[in-house]
Design a protein around this motif. Structure first.
Motif, PDB file in Angstrom:
ATOM      1  N   LYS A 136       0.807  -1.311   0.016  1.00 56.96           N
ATOM      2  CA  LYS A 136      -0.083   0.013  -0.030  1.00 56.96           C
ATOM      3  C   LYS A 136       0.684   1.272   0.160  1.00 56.96           C
ATOM      4  N   GLY A 139       2.945   1.448  -3.525  1.00 54.62           N
ATOM      5  CA  GLY A 139       2.043   1.478  -4.740  1.00 54.62           C
ATOM      6  C   GLY A 139       2.530   0.446  -5.641  1.00 54.62           C
ATOM      7  N   GLU A 161      -2.944  -3.768  -6.938  1.00 55.78           N
ATOM      8  CA  GLU A 161      -2.967  -3.968  -5.361  1.00 55.78           C
ATOM      9  C   GLU A 161      -3.573  -5.377  -5.373  1.00 55.78           C
TER      10      GLU A 161
END
Ligand code: AMP
Ligand code: GLY
Length: 423
Positions: A136, A139, A161
């Protein structure tokens, strides 16, 4: 003299074939080999359990083996070099300590940071939650790797993600890669063009092999899952003289120096998998402590020096700094089974294995059945390798033979070499 090659793949067929071309060689035993090494002049398969180092040593003593060449990483990581050396058997490969450069991505990463060798920024995790927090924070795209050996398949280049989280779950809680996935390395995505830079090292002297480029993805256009490699060619034009110098100065020499200073000199083949960015700066994606597969196949087609002589000089600590190469490029195309890279295929009959001038078929996952037919026995089945006047010419020659080889579920890429051809 007699030699022993350990392994079963296309790399081992190519290495054994090349060793056998030296007039000094009577027999190259291959443990356990494949249908290709079974039928090649001067090569002889032996049913040795290479996990049993004592049995390998006894075989060497009983058969007057001048030296052993270790093809694959698993026996190196298991310490076969150390064990054979204790029995005074000469062996070309690296020690168990040095093999950690391949056997543990965490070891390799720590080593590179310590010795200022350029590589992607990374962190190691064994718990799911902090791994996801890291993703997170960083990225995407981002790269998730199983820590141990996973035959080139334990790497997910996650474009978003969800993919990254899926890979973390698979590796850390899903146990998809067994012990190899009990820790993950999460690293910066590197953009650029890849190349394989493989050297022979005798503890202090370095002999770079001809450069090469692999094709890791299963489908044309470099799409789909990562594999052990679907085809390779040599030389790789992305490795310009400038890049070559940088790789030697920033990567290979520091490894050799650091291992020597540590009292654990590096011997054998060292393979740096590189990403070269648009400013010609190389970074290490991974180290392997052995020759590449399928890079070996085109590189051995181009090697004019005797591999026996080079290894014997290396074993004496007198490795030269240059070898003699065929100026013509070579290109190898892997024919894989229907279930590759997820699985392997066994028992499908292979026909059309005729070779032409300048085209050699190196076997990988092949065996001979009761009827004497050559059958599939693995993920990657053969590597059709051609010498040509240009990379395009080598590709055309190899493709013609790829079409003629037949077995159920055959899959291969028709675009091997596309980057060099597009230049
Ligand atoms: P490895 O097993 O570490 O060689 O990774 C397999 C393949 O994944 C490499 O050949 C690359 O194509 C890709 N890959 C690995 N690490 C990275 C990275 N940091 N950035 C971009 N691609 C990568
Ligand atoms: N062709 C990639 C490897 O041998 O790891």
């Amino acid at each position: 003299m007699n030699l022993l090659v350990l392994g079963t793949g296309g790399r081992e067929h190519a290495l054994a074939y090349k060793l056998a071309q030296d007039d000094k060689v009577k027999t190259v035993f291959v443990a356990t080999g494949n249908a290709g090494t079974k039928s090649e002049p001067k090569l002889q398969n032996v049913a040795l359990d290479i996990k049993d180092h004592k049995a390998v040593a006894t075989f060497c003593q009983n058969n007057g083996i001048e030296f052993v060449l270790v093809g694959a990483e698993a026996p190196l990581v298991a310490g076969i070099v150390d064990d054979l050396q204790k029995e005074n058997i000469k062996v070309w490969g690296c020690s168990q300590y040095c093999s950690q450069l391949e056997g543990s991505k965490a070891f390799a990463k720590d080593f590179m940071v310590k010795h200022a060798i350029p590589t992607a920024f990374y962190e190691v995790f064994s718990e799911v939650a902090p791994a996801k927090d890291f993703v997170k924070q960083q990225g995407t795209p981002i790269v998730i790797k199983a820590d141990g050996l996973a035959a080139g398949k334990g790497v997910i280049v996650a474009m978003n993600e969800a993919e990254a989280f899926g890979a973390i779950d698979d590796m850390l809680s899903g146990n998809k890669f067994g012990q190899a996935g009990s820790r993950v390395v999460i690293e910066e995505f590197l953009a650029g063009e890849e190349a394989s830079f493989i050297c022979m090292i005798d503890g202090k002297n370095i002999l770079p092999m001809a450069t090469s480029q692999d094709h890791k993805r299963i489908f044309e256009g470099d799409k789909g899952d990562n594999t052990g490699g679907m085809g390779a060619y040599s030389p790789a034009p992305v490795v310009t003289d400038e890049v070559h110098q940088k790789v030697m100065n920033q990567i290979i020499r520091p490894v050799v120096q650091a291992m020597a200073d540590n009292g654990t000199p590096y011997t054998g083949f060292l393979y740096a998998g590189l990403m070269i960015d648009k400013d010609s700066n190389p970074k290490v994606i991974e180290f392997n402590c052995r020759f590449g597969d399928p890079e070996t196949q085109p590189i051995m087609m181009r090697l004019k020096s005797s591999l026996v002589d080079l290894i014997m000089l290396g074993l004496d600590g007198n490795l030269p700094s240059v070898a003699e190469w065929d100026d013509r490029p070579a290109l190898g195309i892997v024919l894989a089974g229907r279930d590759y890279p997820q699985g392997s295929n066994k028992g499908d009959v292979i026909t059309g294995l005729g070779e032409t001038d300048d085209v050699k078929i190196f076997h990988a996952g092949t065996a001979v059945n009761d009827k004497g037919e050559i059958i599939t026995s693995g993920g990657r089945i053969v590597c059709v390798t051609a010498l040509g006047e240009s990379i395009k010419d080598a590709q055309t020659k190899a493709l013609a033979v790829c079409e003629q080889v037949q077995f159920d579920g055959k899959q291969y890429r028709r675009d091997i070499g596309w980057r060099a051809i597009g230049r």
